[in-house]
Design a protein around this motif. Sequence first.
Motif, PDB file in Angstrom:
ATOM      1  N   ALA A 189      -7.651   1.378   0.154  1.00  0.00           N
ATOM      2  CA  ALA A 189      -8.738   1.818   1.025  1.00  0.00           C
ATOM      3  C   ALA A 189      -9.512   2.969   0.387  1.00  0.00           C
ATOM      4  O   ALA A 189     -10.743   3.009   0.448  1.00  0.00           O
ATOM      5  CB  ALA A 189      -8.190   2.237   2.386  1.00  0.00           C
ATOM      6  N   GLU A 190      -8.797   3.899  -0.230  1.00  0.00           N
ATOM      7  CA  GLU A 190      -9.461   5.019  -0.910  1.00  0.00           C
ATOM      8  C   GLU A 190     -10.360   4.517  -2.035  1.00  0.00           C
ATOM      9  O   GLU A 190     -11.486   4.996  -2.202  1.00  0.00           O
ATOM     10  CB  GLU A 190      -8.425   5.998  -1.465  1.00  0.00           C
ATOM     11  CG  GLU A 190      -7.760   6.854  -0.421  1.00  0.00           C
ATOM     12  CD  GLU A 190      -6.763   7.840  -1.021  1.00  0.00           C
ATOM     13  OE1 GLU A 190      -6.905   8.210  -2.207  1.00  0.00           O
ATOM     14  OE2 GLU A 190      -5.835   8.226  -0.295  1.00  0.00           O
ATOM     15  N   GLU A 191      -9.874   3.555  -2.798  1.00  0.00           N
ATOM     16  CA  GLU A 191     -10.679   2.980  -3.880  1.00  0.00           C
ATOM     17  C   GLU A 191     -11.901   2.260  -3.326  1.00  0.00           C
ATOM     18  O   GLU A 191     -13.008   2.381  -3.866  1.00  0.00           O
ATOM     19  CB  GLU A 191      -9.836   2.017  -4.714  1.00  0.00           C
ATOM     20  CG  GLU A 191      -8.779   2.694  -5.554  1.00  0.00           C
ATOM     21  CD  GLU A 191      -7.935   1.701  -6.341  1.00  0.00           C
ATOM     22  OE1 GLU A 191      -8.427   0.589  -6.635  1.00  0.00           O
ATOM     23  OE2 GLU A 191      -6.778   2.039  -6.656  1.00  0.00           O
ATOM     24  N   LEU A 192     -11.713   1.505  -2.246  1.00  0.00           N
ATOM     25  CA  LEU A 192     -12.817   0.785  -1.624  1.00  0.00           C
ATOM     26  C   LEU A 192     -13.887   1.756  -1.144  1.00  0.00           C
ATOM     27  O   LEU A 192     -15.087   1.551  -1.374  1.00  0.00           O
ATOM     28  CB  LEU A 192     -12.296  -0.055  -0.456  1.00  0.00           C
ATOM     29  CG  LEU A 192     -13.344  -0.841   0.324  1.00  0.00           C
ATOM     30  CD1 LEU A 192     -13.875  -1.998  -0.510  1.00  0.00           C
ATOM     31  CD2 LEU A 192     -12.763  -1.345   1.632  1.00  0.00           C
ATOM     32  N   LEU A 193     -13.467   2.836  -0.500  1.00  0.00           N
ATOM     33  CA  LEU A 193     -14.424   3.802   0.020  1.00  0.00           C
ATOM     34  C   LEU A 193     -15.106   4.590  -1.098  1.00  0.00           C
ATOM     35  O   LEU A 193     -16.274   4.965  -0.968  1.00  0.00           O
ATOM     36  CB  LEU A 193     -13.755   4.718   1.035  1.00  0.00           C
ATOM     37  CG  LEU A 193     -13.371   4.007   2.343  1.00  0.00           C
ATOM     38  CD1 LEU A 193     -12.528   4.920   3.221  1.00  0.00           C
ATOM     39  CD2 LEU A 193     -14.598   3.522   3.085  1.00  0.00           C
ATOM     40  N   ALA A 194     -14.413   4.816  -2.202  1.00  0.00           N
ATOM     41  CA  ALA A 194     -15.057   5.462  -3.354  1.00  0.00           C
ATOM     42  C   ALA A 194     -16.148   4.541  -3.901  1.00  0.00           C
ATOM     43  O   ALA A 194     -17.247   5.005  -4.258  1.00  0.00           O
ATOM     44  CB  ALA A 194     -14.026   5.781  -4.429  1.00  0.00           C
TER      45      ALA A 194
END
Length: 138
Positions: free
Chosen positions: A61-66
């Motif tokens: 999720a963190e990668e997606l939001l980045a």
Amino acid sequence: MHLLVALDDSEPGWAALEFACTEHTEDEITVLHVVDPTESGYGAAAHLGPDALLDHQRDAAEELLATAEDRAADYGCSIAPATVVGQPADAVVDYAATHAVDRIVVGSHGRTGFSRVLLGSVAERIVRQAPVPVTIVR
């Protein structure tokens, strides 16, 4: 106006982000990804157990939001990323209700017929339950 964009890693999800960034450049935009702990865990992380799988989903999720922040910047738009854990439709509606959101923007896969009955429609559930107007992007 405060927009909430529900983002999963799908073409309709990215289309919803693009819509928000191009049509509402001056508005406050929160991009929300919902980590669904009931989502089946197949692949490399599946054997690690539920806690490790949830950690893996949060990292994804963190990668997606980045990536969403980068894509939004390409449109000259800034976003506030957010992640919650829960059932996607319920989590989006709850977030909107508790964070002074004025409109929800969500992508739709456009499933019809039997596949929609079997799989359900997150976008449809959001529309039915949302306390604010919803824009569906396809």
